[in-house]
Design an enzyme around this catalytic site. Sequence first.
Site, short mmCIF file in Angstrom:
data_model
loop_
_atom_site.label_atom_id
_atom_site.label_comp_id
_atom_site.label_asym_id
_atom_site.label_seq_id
_atom_site.Cartn_x
_atom_site.Cartn_y
_atom_site.Cartn_z
N CYS A 28 22.36 13.85 -22.61
CA CYS A 28 23.53 14.70 -22.38
C CYS A 28 24.78 13.86 -22.65
CB CYS A 28 23.52 15.18 -20.92
SG CYS A 28 25.04 16.01 -20.41
N ASP A 29 25.68 14.44 -23.40
CA ASP A 29 26.97 13.79 -23.63
C ASP A 29 27.95 14.42 -22.64
OD1 ASP A 29 29.43 12.89 -24.40
OD2 ASP A 29 29.23 13.46 -26.51
N SER A 108 37.66 2.91 -10.22
CA SER A 108 37.63 1.45 -10.37
C SER A 108 38.75 0.87 -9.53
CB SER A 108 37.84 1.06 -11.83
OG SER A 108 38.15 -0.32 -11.92
N TYR A 121 41.50 2.81 -20.05
CA TYR A 121 40.49 2.84 -18.99
C TYR A 121 41.13 3.04 -17.62
CZ TYR A 121 36.86 1.13 -15.83
OH TYR A 121 35.95 1.01 -14.80
N VAL A 154 31.28 -5.29 -11.67
CA VAL A 154 29.86 -5.23 -11.28
C VAL A 154 29.02 -5.76 -12.43
CG1 VAL A 154 28.03 -3.72 -10.40
CG2 VAL A 154 30.44 -3.07 -10.10
N1 LIG Z 1 30.59 -2.47 -14.29
C1 LIG Z 1 31.78 -2.63 -13.73
O1 LIG Z 1 32.30 -3.74 -13.55
C2 LIG Z 1 32.53 -1.43 -13.24
C3 LIG Z 1 33.63 -1.61 -12.38
C4 LIG Z 1 34.32 -0.50 -11.92
C5 LIG Z 1 33.92 0.76 -12.32
N2 LIG Z 1 32.87 0.90 -13.16
C6 LIG Z 1 32.48 2.25 -13.58
O2 LIG Z 1 31.13 2.43 -13.24
C7 LIG Z 1 30.55 3.36 -14.14
C8 LIG Z 1 29.28 2.77 -14.73
O3 LIG Z 1 29.62 1.57 -15.42
P1 LIG Z 1 28.50 0.54 -15.89
O4 LIG Z 1 29.11 -0.79 -15.85
O5 LIG Z 1 27.23 0.80 -15.19
O6 LIG Z 1 28.38 0.96 -17.40
P2 LIG Z 1 27.12 0.79 -18.39
O7 LIG Z 1 27.70 0.73 -19.76
O8 LIG Z 1 26.21 -0.27 -17.94
O9 LIG Z 1 26.39 2.19 -18.18
C9 LIG Z 1 27.09 3.37 -18.48
C10 LIG Z 1 26.08 4.45 -18.76
O10 LIG Z 1 26.83 5.60 -19.16
C11 LIG Z 1 26.20 6.16 -20.29
N3 LIG Z 1 27.17 6.90 -21.08
C12 LIG Z 1 28.22 6.42 -21.80
N4 LIG Z 1 28.88 7.41 -22.40
C13 LIG Z 1 28.23 8.55 -22.06
C14 LIG Z 1 28.43 9.92 -22.38
N5 LIG Z 1 29.42 10.32 -23.19
N6 LIG Z 1 27.58 10.83 -21.86
C15 LIG Z 1 26.56 10.43 -21.06
N7 LIG Z 1 26.33 9.17 -20.72
C16 LIG Z 1 27.15 8.23 -21.23
C17 LIG Z 1 25.63 4.97 -21.05
O11 LIG Z 1 24.59 5.36 -21.93
C18 LIG Z 1 25.13 4.10 -19.91
O12 LIG Z 1 23.82 4.44 -19.51
C19 LIG Z 1 31.63 3.67 -15.18
O13 LIG Z 1 32.30 4.86 -14.83
C20 LIG Z 1 32.56 2.49 -15.06
O14 LIG Z 1 33.86 2.78 -15.47
C21 LIG Z 1 32.15 -0.15 -13.63
#
Ligand SMILES: NC(=O)c1ccc[n+]([C@@H]2O[C@H](COP(=O)([O-])OP(=O)(O)OC[C@H]3O[C@@H](n4cnc5c(N)ncnc54)[C@H](O)[C@@H]3O)[C@@H](O)[C@H]2O)c1
Length: 217
Positions: A28-29, A108, A121, A154
Amino acid sequence: MAIADLAPAEETLGLVSAAGSEGFAARCDVSSGESVAQFARWVEEHFGRCDVLVANAGIYPVMSFDDTTWEGWRRVMSVNLDSLFHLTKAFLPGMREAGWGRIIATASNGFYSGLPDLTPYVASKGGVIGFVRSLAIEVGVAGVTVNAVAPSLVRTRGTTEGPHESLGMFEKVRERQAIRRTQLPADVAGLVSFLASDEAGFITGQTIPVDGGSVRV
Ligand SMILES: NC(=O)c1ccc[n+]([C@@H]2O[C@H](COP(=O)([O-])OP(=O)(O)OC[C@H]3O[C@@H](n4cnc5c(N)ncnc54)[C@H](O)[C@@H]3O)[C@@H](O)[C@H]2O)c1
């Protein structure tokens, strides 16, 4: 549990079944209203309705504002913020009907400090925070809470594959935290799980930092 991801989510599905729950994963997008509507139909066929929506998919391309094109800006907004519109449109009606629901988005803690080379972002996450703050007021009477979690940096697949390590970001972020270790996905999952529970039924409209005490709001 129903998992929506652009990429195959078999690993996540495996964790779900190892935890004794059942579900399915589907491509799903979340930035596309049509794709989310199709996913919602599968959820309805499988589970009847969605009680807890966790809007977590997000992208965080690191680039200066000068290098950010309109297309790049729109891509970040559409995955990180438009997705919340599409997902909520798809699943809120069922929650209203049931008189119970949880919408939990991932923001975030970078929203509070700002982050260089991540202007789209951080702007998108500001949108997420505004969304939960306002929608909560409209749907509280229907028994639906709307909140966001605000992690620090994270260690996830995205940050492991990104430039974060080579730029020394993990170390810099650790130094800003009261708890000086790198944040793990489980640190965020605990708060999400609490917000999904009955015990969190009186918390709504909030964005809660879960970041080792990096920001204190
Ligand atoms: N990792 C960090 O440091 C951090 C910090 C603060 C907030 N966040 C937020 O946490 C969330 C997850 O981040 P993460 O680090 O696990 O990212 P990640 O890249 O490891 O995982 C993101 C997931 O989202 C999926 N994805 C991306 N675009 C998509 C779309 N259009 N439709 C469906 N799925 C889609 C990807 O396939 C992936 O499985 C995000 O919203 C990110 O902004 C992350």
